[in-house]
Structure formats: structure tokens, C-alpha cells
Design an enzyme around this catalytic site. Structure first.
Site, short mmCIF file in Angstrom:
data_model
loop_
_atom_site.label_atom_id
_atom_site.label_comp_id
_atom_site.label_asym_id
_atom_site.label_seq_id
_atom_site.Cartn_x
_atom_site.Cartn_y
_atom_site.Cartn_z
N SER A 40 -5.49 39.31 19.30
CA SER A 40 -4.47 40.25 18.96
C SER A 40 -3.66 40.08 18.07
O SER A 40 -4.06 38.71 17.35
CB SER A 40 -3.16 39.95 20.14
N TYR A 45 2.23 34.17 24.58
CA TYR A 45 1.01 35.05 24.45
C TYR A 45 0.32 34.99 22.98
O TYR A 45 -0.98 34.89 22.90
CB TYR A 45 1.50 36.51 24.40
N LYS A 80 -3.67 33.46 22.21
CA LYS A 80 -4.65 34.44 21.75
C LYS A 80 -5.00 33.67 20.33
O LYS A 80 -6.13 33.52 19.86
CB LYS A 80 -3.73 35.88 21.04
N1 LIG Z 1 -2.74 47.05 24.72
C1 LIG Z 1 -2.60 46.51 23.37
O1 LIG Z 1 -1.62 46.82 22.88
C2 LIG Z 1 -3.09 45.24 23.01
C3 LIG Z 1 -2.82 44.61 21.84
C4 LIG Z 1 -3.59 43.59 21.32
C5 LIG Z 1 -4.28 42.68 22.16
N2 LIG Z 1 -4.63 43.42 23.55
C6 LIG Z 1 -5.67 42.73 24.51
O2 LIG Z 1 -6.48 43.60 24.88
C7 LIG Z 1 -7.13 43.09 26.11
C8 LIG Z 1 -7.26 44.29 26.92
O3 LIG Z 1 -5.99 44.71 27.62
P1 LIG Z 1 -5.57 46.28 27.37
O4 LIG Z 1 -4.95 46.50 26.13
O5 LIG Z 1 -6.96 47.24 27.76
O6 LIG Z 1 -4.75 46.42 28.42
P2 LIG Z 1 -4.76 46.75 29.98
O7 LIG Z 1 -4.83 48.22 30.41
O8 LIG Z 1 -3.23 46.21 30.66
O9 LIG Z 1 -5.88 46.05 30.73
C9 LIG Z 1 -5.89 44.59 30.93
C10 LIG Z 1 -6.86 44.16 31.72
O10 LIG Z 1 -6.87 42.76 32.11
C11 LIG Z 1 -6.91 42.48 33.57
N3 LIG Z 1 -6.19 41.42 33.86
C12 LIG Z 1 -4.87 41.24 33.42
N4 LIG Z 1 -4.58 40.13 34.56
C13 LIG Z 1 -5.63 39.75 35.12
C14 LIG Z 1 -5.89 38.64 35.91
N5 LIG Z 1 -5.08 37.75 36.13
N6 LIG Z 1 -7.17 38.04 36.01
C15 LIG Z 1 -8.23 39.16 35.80
N7 LIG Z 1 -8.22 40.03 35.12
C16 LIG Z 1 -6.72 40.41 34.54
C17 LIG Z 1 -6.62 43.77 34.15
O11 LIG Z 1 -7.07 43.75 35.34
P3 LIG Z 1 -6.51 44.87 36.56
O12 LIG Z 1 -5.76 46.06 36.02
O13 LIG Z 1 -7.76 45.23 37.52
O14 LIG Z 1 -5.63 43.75 37.45
C18 LIG Z 1 -7.10 44.94 32.87
O15 LIG Z 1 -8.26 45.18 33.54
C19 LIG Z 1 -6.12 41.96 26.47
O16 LIG Z 1 -6.73 40.69 26.50
C20 LIG Z 1 -4.96 42.24 25.63
O17 LIG Z 1 -4.36 40.95 25.38
C21 LIG Z 1 -4.15 44.53 23.80
#
Ligand SMILES: NC(=O)c1ccc[n+]([C@@H]2O[C@H](COP(=O)([O-])OP(=O)(O)OC[C@H]3O[C@@H](n4cnc5c(N)ncnc54)[C@H](OP(=O)(O)O)[C@@H]3O)[C@@H](O)[C@H]2O)c1
Length: 252
Positions: free
Chosen positions: A149, A162, A166
């Protein structure tokens, strides 16, 4: 189809970025181990989407709460049993636990919150990588990508727990990339800023939008295409690719 026949394990496929990446890697010929934690319907819907777009594709769903290391071990062994050893690992699942914002009070993040966030975002990614590496070494091919991130370089908008979970991934990937470069394994990270169409960023604020020079938040495909580049390019390793609409010109 440069990845034809490869098996990709993508954690967090029920989320926005994981689902978009699954589609991108299927397009390259991969079979996908689709991991989810709580959102089973989203994982099932993704399988249907993939099979409709690419008839015959192998896409199997696996449930695991990755905040528990035993579940990480179980996930790995189930994938190996049902699909074979992963050639490609996208450590994408992650969570924020709590959001206190850029001007929040550090007292609101307990040491337990800090440690639990680290366990999910960092410890489990480490363990899954550790479990996948022996086969990658044996076959002299592997692709490992972490989802970091911009928070790792800027502090971000969530909180100290967080951001540090990361940035810890960066040291980890640098070691793995150097140690295993001669084994045909590349190890990189993508570091997104604020990405919509995700559960994590379901309510972006105007303050967030105003921070981004291009004037909008990112979309999952814009991260998936970077992961696709990182897994199809054998010469690109030890890198953190930032995708942030121009927010952090010199953060890394
Ligand atoms: N969205 C942003 O703005 C952003 C920015 C920077 C980095 N990221 C990173 O991108 C990655 C993917 O997130 P996303 O943006 O696609 O958001 P998201 O739609 O909220 O997806 C998060 C994913 O992580 C899984 N997850 C959460 N807690 C978990 C746990 N305890 N055990 C196993 N799986 C778990 C969720 O599974 P379930 O839904 O099935 O529970 C979901 O598949 C993350 O690592 C996040 O930190 C996101």
C-alpha cells in the site's frame, strides 16, 4: 496465454483487487486457486464469471481466515491436494481492523490491534510464501507478489498498525527476491493508493479524492494489470510498483 498451465494462488479473491487479478491471470492461461474468508457468494460468483468468459478454466474456491496460522497451513495443503503446487502466489488478502485516519490518536490502536493487523497482513503472507517456495525452487520457477500500500511509504489514511504491516512486506520481499533470484523466482510488490470497487474503500471521502493528482481514485483493474506485468516478466524482481494517481512522487 504466456502463463498457460500455471497454477496461481490468489488470496482475497472475494475482494475487488483479487477478483480483477484472477480475471487477468486466467486470460494469461492460469488455473486459479480462489481464496476467500467470509464472502463465499463473491468467490462463487467469480468462479461463474471466469468459467463463462473462459470455458474449461480451472478455478476452485478455498476458505480460510488468514488471521490464524493453522488456517494458512490448511489453505496451502488443500490447494496442493486439489490443484497442485502454486507456481504463482499473489499475497493479496489484507485488512485494516480499524481506521483512525491521518490525524487519529495513536492511543486508539492498542498493541493487540497492531499485532493482529500485522499477523493478517504480514505474518500470514510470510508463512504462505514460505510454504510455496520449496516447490518453486525445485522447479526453478516462481512468481511471488505482495499487495502492499502507499501507506507503507506515506503513513496513509488508515493508521500506524496498517502502515507498518505493509512496510514490513518490503523488507521481506527484498530478502526473498535477492536470495531466490537464481532459482527463477521473482518477488515483487504492488503498492496501491485508494482503490474503489473494494470493500475496504467502499466510502471514499472528498478529502481522499482531493489528495490524488489525477482527480479520482483507482480501480481494481489498474492494480491487476500491474500484477499481470510482474508475473509475466522474468527480469523484473525486487521491485515495489506504486499505483497511486500521482500521489507519492518520491515515497519509495
Ligand atoms: N482498496 C484500497 O484502497 C487498497 C489500497 C492499498 C492496498 N490495498 C490492499 O489490497 C488488498 C486487497 O484488498 P481490496 O482492496 O481488494 O479490498 P477488499 O475488497 O476489502 O478485499 C479484501 C480481501 O481480503 C480478504 N480478507 C480480509 N480479512 C481476511 C482474513 N482475516 N482472512 C482471510 N482473508 C481476509 C477478504 O476476504 P472476505 O471478503 O471473503 O472476508 C477480501 O477477499 C489488501 O491487502 C489491501 O490492504 C487496498
Amino acid at each position: 496465454m504466456s502463463l498457460k498451465g500455471r497454477i496461481a494462488l490468489i488470496t482475497g479473491c472475494s475482494g475487488g483487487i483479487g477478483a480483477a487479478t484472477a480475471l487477468a491471470l486466467v486470460r494469461q492461461g492460469c488455473s486459479i486457486a480462489i481464496h476467500y474468508n467470509s464472502a463465499k457468494e463473491k468467490a462463487q460468483a467469480l468462479v461463474q464469471t471466469l468459467q463463462a468468459a473462459f470455458p474449461g478454466v480451472i478455478a476452485i474456491i478455498f476458505q480460510a481466515d488468514l488471521s490464524d496460522y493453522e488456517n494458512v497451513r490448511r489453505l496451502h495443503s488443500q490447494v496442493v491436494d486439489q490443484m497442485g503446487h502454486p507456481d504463482i502466489l499473489f499475497n493479496n488478502a489484507g485488512g485494516t481492523l480499524k481506521t483512525i485516519g491521518r490525524m487519529g490518536n495513536i492511543q486508539d490502536i492498542s498493541i493487540e490491534d497492531f499485532e493482529n493487523t500485522w499477523k493478517l497482513n504480514t505474518g500470514s503472507s510470510y508463512l504462505l510464501t514460505q510454504l510455496c517456495i520449496p516447490h518453486m525452487v525445485e522447479q526453478q520457477y516462481g512468481r511471488i507478489v505482495f499487495n502492499s500500500s502507499v501507506a507503507a511509504g506515506t503513513g496513509g489514511v488508515i493508521g500506524p498498525h496498517y502502515a507498518s504491516s505493509k512496510s514490513a512486506l518490503h523488507g521481506l520481499l527484498h530478502w526473498i527476491a535477492s536470495r531466490h533470484a537464481k532459482d527463477g523466482i521473482t518477488c515483487n510488490a504492488v503498492a496501491p493508493a485508494l482503490i474503489v470497487e473494494t470493500t475496504m474503500m467502499s466510502n471514499p471521502t472528498d478529502e481522499m479524492r482531493n489528495m490524488i493528482p489525477v482527480g479520482r481514485l483507482g480501480v481494481p483493474n489498474e492494480i491487476a494489470s500491474i500484477v499481470e506485468l510482474l508475473v509475466t516478466n522474468a527480469y523484473m524482481t525486487n521491485k515495489i510498483i506504486v499505483a497511486d494517481g500521482g500521489w507519492t512522487p518520491s515515497a519509495f
